[in-house]
Design an enzyme around this catalytic site. Structure first.
Site, PDB file in Angstrom:
ATOM      1  N   LYS A  54      42.659  13.825  -4.660  1.00  0.00           N
ATOM      2  CA  LYS A  54      42.994  15.137  -5.240  1.00  0.00           C
ATOM      3  C   LYS A  54      42.436  15.261  -6.663  1.00  0.00           C
ATOM      4  O   LYS A  54      41.941  16.314  -7.048  1.00  0.00           O
ATOM      5  CB  LYS A  54      44.522  15.339  -5.239  1.00  0.00           C
ATOM      6  N   GLN A  98      54.009  14.117  -4.603  1.00  0.00           N
ATOM      7  CA  GLN A  98      53.417  13.404  -3.479  1.00  0.00           C
ATOM      8  C   GLN A  98      54.521  12.802  -2.602  1.00  0.00           C
ATOM      9  O   GLN A  98      55.460  12.178  -3.103  1.00  0.00           O
ATOM     10  CB  GLN A  98      52.472  12.303  -4.000  1.00  0.00           C
ATOM     11  N   ASP A 121      51.524  23.030  -2.427  1.00  0.00           N
ATOM     12  CA  ASP A 121      51.606  22.293  -1.158  1.00  0.00           C
ATOM     13  C   ASP A 121      52.137  23.178  -0.027  1.00  0.00           C
ATOM     14  O   ASP A 121      51.991  22.837   1.144  1.00  0.00           O
ATOM     15  CB  ASP A 121      52.565  21.099  -1.311  1.00  0.00           C
TER      16      ASP A 121
HETATM   17  N1  GUN Z   1      51.944  13.243   1.931  1.00  0.00           N
HETATM   18  C1  GUN Z   1      51.166  13.353   3.019  1.00  0.00           C
HETATM   19  N2  GUN Z   1      50.508  14.521   3.000  1.00  0.00           N
HETATM   20  C2  GUN Z   1      50.876  15.160   1.883  1.00  0.00           C
HETATM   21  C3  GUN Z   1      50.522  16.420   1.301  1.00  0.00           C
HETATM   22  O1  GUN Z   1      49.745  17.214   1.836  1.00  0.00           O
HETATM   23  N3  GUN Z   1      51.114  16.700   0.120  1.00  0.00           N
HETATM   24  C4  GUN Z   1      52.011  15.860  -0.480  1.00  0.00           C
HETATM   25  N4  GUN Z   1      52.567  16.245  -1.617  1.00  0.00           N
HETATM   26  N5  GUN Z   1      52.350  14.699   0.028  1.00  0.00           N
HETATM   27  C5  GUN Z   1      51.775  14.358   1.212  1.00  0.00           C
END
Ligand code: GUN
Length: 292
Positions: A54, A98, A121
């Site tokens: 990211k 996350q 998200d």
């Molecule tokens: N854990 C697995 N996929 C994701 C996601 O798309 N966003 C976040 N914040 N955590 C995750």
């Protein structure tokens, strides 16, 4: 003839390029880049890899990404007060925590604490509700959004097609089923309690088959109708640390018309969609500031 590969990396780069232009225009107008704040608790190696992806994408696009790396034993109260601070900070456009979180923290309570306007998200109840009601407010979760873009890239019209989603998670299976429904597909969701024989029978009906089970090679050639579109959301690690999907790639490719690889399919698209949601959040934030 083996199925065509849907190249998530290439498609993600074109989306990032569009985001880069929008981010540059935003910077020109507002005097600062769109900003994304990422909260990560602990040192789960998979989460670290995702978060690094990211940050790299943010750098390519021109998004100002800030990290908040906290120890795994951070209390829920401390995590919520950080979120509150970032919610109030007018310089923050997008905010994500996350997942997964350590066991002593309620993921639902933490996600509910994020301001919906910053929920890039798309995990907040406000975003989930807007998706269910077919409204444009909120944000759509990045992985299902990326899957829909990959399917759109094949040129296949989903109207009236049978779509089967394996997996019912809040972050992939359920929102994806709603997006497929919105595109007028006939949608079935299977999950861990679907008997194996039934799973095979249901999957064989699918024009569009999406595997989001988190189970290596759960989809074999037996599960796939000839000419189907197969999308693999799986991100499993083998014993030797290699990434492997939910689909037994080579034999399934022989039957499919289109298939996504792992890696290089859904993964880069998830990140590209996060970039898109973040630029969108910044643009909406700018409009809200102008309204006063
Ligand atoms: N854990 C697995 N996929 C994701 C996601 O798309 N966003 C976040 N914040 N955590 C995750």
């Amino acid at each position: 003839m083996p199925g065509a590969i849907m190249d998530g990396r290439a498609l993600a780069r074109t989306i990032e390029e569009d985001c880069r232009r929008r981010a540059a225009a935003y910077r020109q107008r507002c005097g600062r880049a769109p900003r994304l704040d990422v909260v990560l608790l602990g040192d789960d190696p998979a989460s670290r890899v995702y978060v690094r992806g990211k940050f790299r994408a943010s750098e390519r696009v021109g998004i100002d990404a800030r990290d908040h790396f906290l120890p795994a034993d951070t209390s829920e109260a401390d995590l919520k007060s950080l979120i509150e601070r970032l919610n109030r900070d007018d310089a923050v456009d997008g905010l994500l925590v996350q997942l997964p979180l350590p066991g002593h923290i309620s993921g639902n309570a933490v996600i509910a604490a994020i301001r919906p306007e910053k929920d890039v998200d798309g995990f907040h109840m406000h975003s989930a509700g807007a998706l269910m009601m077919g409204r444009g407010e909120g944000f759509r979760p990045c992985t299902p959004l990326g899957v829909m873009r990959l399917i759109a890239s094949t040129g296949i019209d989903l109207c009236g097609k049978e779509a089967v989603v394996i997996g019912r998670s809040n972050i992939v299976g359920k929102p994806l089923a709603l997006m497929l429904l919105e595109a007028n597909a006939t949608v079935t969701i299977t999950h861990s309690r679907t008997p194996a024989a039934k799973l095979e029978e249901i999957c064989r009906r699918a024009d569009i088959l999406i595997a989001a089970a988190g189970c290596p090679k759960v989809v074999t050639a037996q599960h796939v109708k000839r000419g189907a579109v197969v999308v693999d959301v799986g991100m499993n690690r083998t014993a030797d640390g290699k990434l492997c999907g939910d689909v037994d790639f080579e034999p399934v490719r022989e039957r499919a018309a289109f298939i996504t690889p792992v890696p290089g399919g859904v993964g880069p698209m998830t990140i590209a969609m996060l970039m898109q949601n973040t630029v969108e959040a910044a643009e909406r934030h700018e409009k809200a500031r102008a309204r006063g």
